[in-house]
Design a protein around this motif. Structure first.
Motif, PDB file in Angstrom:
ATOM      1  N   SER A 268       0.823  -1.217   0.000  1.00 36.09           N
ATOM      2  CA  SER A 268       0.000   0.000   0.000  1.00 36.09           C
ATOM      3  C   SER A 268       0.853   1.261   0.000  1.00 36.09           C
ATOM      4  CB  SER A 268      -0.964  -0.009   1.191  1.00 36.09           C
ATOM      5  OG  SER A 268      -0.300  -0.231   2.413  1.00 36.09           O
ATOM      6  N   THR A 269       2.013   1.210   0.653  1.00 39.71           N
ATOM      7  CA  THR A 269       2.916   2.358   0.627  1.00 39.71           C
ATOM      8  C   THR A 269       3.396   2.637  -0.787  1.00 39.71           C
ATOM      9  OG1 THR A 269       3.667   1.992   2.899  1.00 39.71           O
ATOM     10  CG2 THR A 269       5.125   3.260   1.460  1.00 39.71           C
ATOM     11  N   GLU A 270       3.729   1.584  -1.524  1.00 39.41           N
ATOM     12  CA  GLU A 270       4.199   1.753  -2.897  1.00 39.41           C
ATOM     13  C   GLU A 270       3.083   2.271  -3.806  1.00 39.41           C
ATOM     14  OE1 GLU A 270       6.888   1.465  -6.223  1.00 39.41           O
ATOM     15  OE2 GLU A 270       7.061   1.765  -4.059  1.00 39.41           O
ATOM     16  N   ILE A 271       1.876   1.757  -3.633  1.00 36.18           N
ATOM     17  CA  ILE A 271       0.747   2.235  -4.438  1.00 36.18           C
ATOM     18  C   ILE A 271       0.505   3.724  -4.188  1.00 36.18           C
ATOM     19  CG2 ILE A 271      -1.754   2.113  -4.751  1.00 36.18           C
ATOM     20  CD1 ILE A 271      -0.503  -0.192  -6.093  1.00 36.18           C
ATOM     21  N   VAL A 272       0.450   4.114  -2.924  1.00 35.00           N
ATOM     22  CA  VAL A 272       0.183   5.518  -2.583  1.00 35.00           C
ATOM     23  C   VAL A 272       1.290   6.421  -3.121  1.00 35.00           C
ATOM     24  CG1 VAL A 272      -0.049   7.141  -0.670  1.00 35.00           C
ATOM     25  CG2 VAL A 272      -1.250   4.963  -0.599  1.00 35.00           C
ATOM     26  N   ARG A 273       2.522   5.948  -3.054  1.00 37.52           N
ATOM     27  CA  ARG A 273       3.641   6.739  -3.583  1.00 37.52           C
ATOM     28  C   ARG A 273       3.485   6.931  -5.087  1.00 37.52           C
ATOM     29  NH1 ARG A 273       8.428   6.221  -6.084  1.00 37.52           N
ATOM     30  NH2 ARG A 273       8.209   3.967  -6.322  1.00 37.52           N
ATOM     31  N   ARG A 274       3.115   5.880  -5.788  1.00 28.77           N
ATOM     32  CA  ARG A 274       2.957   5.990  -7.245  1.00 28.77           C
ATOM     33  C   ARG A 274       1.740   6.831  -7.620  1.00 28.77           C
ATOM     34  NH1 ARG A 274       6.323   3.391 -10.342  1.00 28.77           N
ATOM     35  NH2 ARG A 274       7.703   1.795  -9.439  1.00 28.77           N
ATOM     36  N   LEU A 275       0.738   6.866  -6.747  1.00 24.05           N
ATOM     37  CA  LEU A 275      -0.414   7.742  -6.968  1.00 24.05           C
ATOM     38  C   LEU A 275      -0.101   9.194  -6.592  1.00 24.05           C
ATOM     39  CD1 LEU A 275      -3.329   5.537  -5.528  1.00 24.05           C
ATOM     40  CD2 LEU A 275      -2.715   5.860  -7.930  1.00 24.05           C
ATOM     41  N   LYS A 276       1.066   9.405  -5.954  1.00 23.10           N
ATOM     42  CA  LYS A 276       1.497  10.725  -5.474  1.00 23.10           C
ATOM     43  C   LYS A 276       0.506  11.311  -4.469  1.00 23.10           C
ATOM     44  CE  LYS A 276       4.126  11.731  -9.678  1.00 23.10           C
ATOM     45  NZ  LYS A 276       4.359  12.659 -10.802  1.00 23.10           N
ATOM     46  N   LEU A 277       0.023  10.429  -3.567  1.00 25.55           N
ATOM     47  CA  LEU A 277      -0.945  10.846  -2.558  1.00 25.55           C
ATOM     48  C   LEU A 277      -0.383  10.752  -1.140  1.00 25.55           C
ATOM     49  CD1 LEU A 277      -4.177   9.068  -3.905  1.00 25.55           C
ATOM     50  CD2 LEU A 277      -3.424  11.422  -4.304  1.00 25.55           C
ATOM     51  N   HIS A 278       0.901  10.366  -0.992  1.00 27.87           N
ATOM     52  CA  HIS A 278       1.444  10.102   0.338  1.00 27.87           C
ATOM     53  C   HIS A 278       1.425  11.339   1.235  1.00 27.87           C
ATOM     54  CE1 HIS A 278       4.543  11.006  -2.623  1.00 27.87           C
ATOM     55  NE2 HIS A 278       5.279  11.535  -1.676  1.00 27.87           N
ATOM     56  N   ASN A 279       1.489  12.529   0.664  1.00 26.49           N
ATOM     57  CA  ASN A 279       1.485  13.744   1.483  1.00 26.49           C
ATOM     58  C   ASN A 279       0.086  14.183   1.899  1.00 26.49           C
ATOM     59  OD1 ASN A 279       4.298  14.050   1.432  1.00 26.49           O
ATOM     60  ND2 ASN A 279       4.221  15.139  -0.524  1.00 26.49           N
ATOM     61  N   HIS A 280      -0.924  13.493   1.404  1.00 24.48           N
ATOM     62  CA  HIS A 280      -2.303  13.893   1.685  1.00 24.48           C
ATOM     63  C   HIS A 280      -2.903  13.156   2.880  1.00 24.48           C
ATOM     64  CE1 HIS A 280      -2.786  16.392  -1.925  1.00 24.48           C
ATOM     65  NE2 HIS A 280      -2.041  15.490  -2.538  1.00 24.48           N
ATOM     66  N   PHE A 281      -2.248  12.107   3.351  1.00 26.58           N
ATOM     67  CA  PHE A 281      -2.786  11.317   4.458  1.00 26.58           C
ATOM     68  C   PHE A 281      -1.995  11.581   5.733  1.00 26.58           C
ATOM     69  CE2 PHE A 281      -4.032   8.781   0.705  1.00 26.58           C
ATOM     70  CZ  PHE A 281      -5.406   8.742   0.920  1.00 26.58           C
ATOM     71  N   SER A 282      -2.718  11.884   6.802  1.00 27.57           N
ATOM     72  CA  SER A 282      -2.050  12.112   8.093  1.00 27.57           C
ATOM     73  C   SER A 282      -1.574  10.807   8.706  1.00 27.57           C
ATOM     74  CB  SER A 282      -2.992  12.834   9.055  1.00 27.57           C
ATOM     75  OG  SER A 282      -4.135  12.037   9.342  1.00 27.57           O
ATOM     76  N   HIS A 283      -2.258   9.709   8.399  1.00 31.95           N
ATOM     77  CA  HIS A 283      -1.880   8.392   8.899  1.00 31.95           C
ATOM     78  C   HIS A 283      -2.159   7.335   7.833  1.00 31.95           C
ATOM     79  CE1 HIS A 283      -2.349  10.667  12.660  1.00 31.95           C
ATOM     80  NE2 HIS A 283      -1.448   9.843  13.149  1.00 31.95           N
ATOM     81  N   HIS A 284      -1.404   6.255   7.911  1.00 34.94           N
ATOM     82  CA  HIS A 284      -1.524   5.147   6.969  1.00 34.94           C
ATOM     83  C   HIS A 284      -1.709   3.883   7.805  1.00 34.94           C
ATOM     84  CE1 HIS A 284       0.511   2.775   3.424  1.00 34.94           C
ATOM     85  NE2 HIS A 284      -0.480   2.093   3.982  1.00 34.94           N
ATOM     86  N   VAL A 285      -2.926   3.332   7.806  1.00 29.68           N
ATOM     87  CA  VAL A 285      -3.244   2.148   8.600  1.00 29.68           C
ATOM     88  C   VAL A 285      -3.385   0.961   7.653  1.00 29.68           C
ATOM     89  CG1 VAL A 285      -4.825   1.124  10.282  1.00 29.68           C
ATOM     90  CG2 VAL A 285      -4.442   3.608  10.271  1.00 29.68           C
ATOM     91  N   ALA A 286      -2.373   0.089   7.646  1.00 31.47           N
ATOM     92  CA  ALA A 286      -2.392  -1.117   6.824  1.00 31.47           C
ATOM     93  C   ALA A 286      -2.803  -2.300   7.700  1.00 31.47           C
ATOM     94  CB  ALA A 286      -1.018  -1.351   6.207  1.00 31.47           C
ATOM     95  N   ILE A 287      -2.952  -3.467   7.077  1.00 28.16           N
ATOM     96  CA  ILE A 287      -3.481  -4.624   7.806  1.00 28.16           C
ATOM     97  C   ILE A 287      -2.587  -5.019   8.974  1.00 28.16           C
ATOM     98  CG2 ILE A 287      -2.404  -6.347   6.298  1.00 28.16           C
ATOM     99  CD1 ILE A 287      -5.036  -7.984   6.603  1.00 28.16           C
ATOM    100  N   GLU A 288      -1.266  -4.821   8.855  1.00 28.57           N
ATOM    101  CA  GLU A 288      -0.366  -5.163   9.959  1.00 28.57           C
ATOM    102  C   GLU A 288      -0.642  -4.344  11.214  1.00 28.57           C
ATOM    103  OE1 GLU A 288       2.321  -5.636   6.232  1.00 28.57           O
ATOM    104  OE2 GLU A 288       0.609  -4.419   6.876  1.00 28.57           O
ATOM    105  N   HIS A 289      -1.299  -3.197  11.057  1.00 31.42           N
ATOM    106  CA  HIS A 289      -1.576  -2.308  12.183  1.00 31.42           C
ATOM    107  C   HIS A 289      -2.945  -2.569  12.805  1.00 31.42           C
ATOM    108  CE1 HIS A 289       0.925   0.324   9.303  1.00 31.42           C
ATOM    109  NE2 HIS A 289       1.748  -0.314  10.123  1.00 31.42           N
ATOM    110  N   MET A 290      -3.660  -3.574  12.325  1.00 29.47           N
ATOM    111  CA  MET A 290      -5.038  -3.806  12.753  1.00 29.47           C
ATOM    112  C   MET A 290      -5.141  -4.925  13.781  1.00 29.47           C
ATOM    113  SD  MET A 290      -7.074  -3.381   9.133  1.00 29.47           S
ATOM    114  CE  MET A 290      -6.965  -1.875   8.160  1.00 29.47           C
ATOM    115  N   HIS A 291      -4.331  -4.837  14.829  1.00 32.99           N
ATOM    116  CA  HIS A 291      -4.397  -5.819  15.907  1.00 32.99           C
ATOM    117  C   HIS A 291      -5.168  -5.240  17.095  1.00 32.99           C
ATOM    118  CE1 HIS A 291      -1.118  -7.738  13.648  1.00 32.99           C
ATOM    119  NE2 HIS A 291      -1.468  -8.838  14.281  1.00 32.99           N
ATOM    120  N   VAL A 292      -6.032  -6.062  17.666  1.00 37.12           N
ATOM    121  CA  VAL A 292      -6.752  -5.710  18.879  1.00 37.12           C
ATOM    122  C   VAL A 292      -6.580  -6.879  19.847  1.00 37.12           C
ATOM    123  CG1 VAL A 292      -8.950  -5.044  19.909  1.00 37.12           C
ATOM    124  CG2 VAL A 292      -8.445  -4.393  17.539  1.00 37.12           C
TER     125      VAL A 292
END
Length: 242
Positions: A125-149
């Motif tokens: 997802s980091t690579e996709i967002v970088r190629r879309l040139k949107l990485h500076n538009h998101f304050s946070h990036h929550v991927a599946i690895e970060h979805m632990h409860v």
């Protein structure tokens, strides 16, 4: 007496088939890798897995748990990091990526913070967002690895994960807008009080193995506040999300 201005919303944006056309080439490549991975796991006891067995596992776990990965973890003790790495090893993304122009301008026009919330792995997802040139538009990036409860993986559509996300960012559900292509995720979000936007232009099939066609008319469920073909229509629909 002065009246207070309404607080800006917090946007939760999905990635695949919301901000880019994953169905064009990326999902088929991931799907092929996933079939290969599942076949290898199911064949470990000396019996060769048939395509019917592979499809049954993918669809069955997807329907039961919301993600095939969770079923593979619970029933086959699959390592999630290994599964995500191998299934998303699809070669140069530049050759597969298809998206609309002007997405950066769109995000700038939307008031409030934007958080990327994706069931995809972080490296992909980091690579996709970088190629879309949107990485500076998101304050946070929550991927599946970060979805632990409670040390358990809880990807979308988990209510536990969404509640934890809201607490972490100190925001009420009523201030959040989830922008998604997946109805199950939108349904859960609406039940928690979030507003919901359904993006439909990249939808081609209605199951994870690509065999169930979409109905000709995509009816808008009651738990969807706004249905749009493209995220580029969001500024014009803001009044319906107040």
């Amino acid at each position: 007496m002065a009246t207070s201005l309404p607080r800006a919303p917090v946007w939760l944006f999905d990635l695949d088939n919301t901000l880019h056309d994953a169905s064009h080439a990326i999902f088929p490549a991931i799907s092929a890798n996933m079939n290969t991975y599942i076949a290898r796991v199911l064949s470990q006891n000396g019996e060769t897995a048939t395509q019917a067995m592979i499809n049954a596992a993918r669809v069955g776990y997807w329907k039961r748990y919301g993600a095939t990965l969770l079923g593979m973890m619970r029933h086959h003790q699959v390592c999630p990091a290994d599964f995500l790495r191998q299934t998303h090893d699809i070669g140069p993304l530049a050759e597969l990526l298809r998206f609309e122009r002007g997405l950066g301008r769109l995000l700038r026009r939307l008031p409030g913070r934007k958080i990327l919330l994706t069931n995809a792995p972080n490296s992909y997802s980091t690579e996709i967002v970088r190629r879309l040139k949107l990485h500076n538009h998101f304050s946070h990036h929550v991927a599946i690895e970060h979805m632990h409860v409670h040390r358990q993986l809880r990807p979308k559509p988990s209510k536990l994960m969404l509640r934890r996300l809201l607490r972490k960012h100190g925001v009420a559900a009523q201030r959040c807008i989830l922008v998604e292509d997946t109805l199950a995720n939108l349904r859960t979000a609406r039940q928690l009080g979030l507003r919901t936007v359904w993006v439909t232009q990249y939808l081609r099939v209605s199951d994870p193995i690509g065999t169930a066609p979409l109905p000709r008319t995509l009816k808008c469920p009651g738990y969807v506040n706004v249905k749009v073909k493209s995220v580029r229509q969001l500024p014009a629909r803001l009044s319906r999300l107040r």
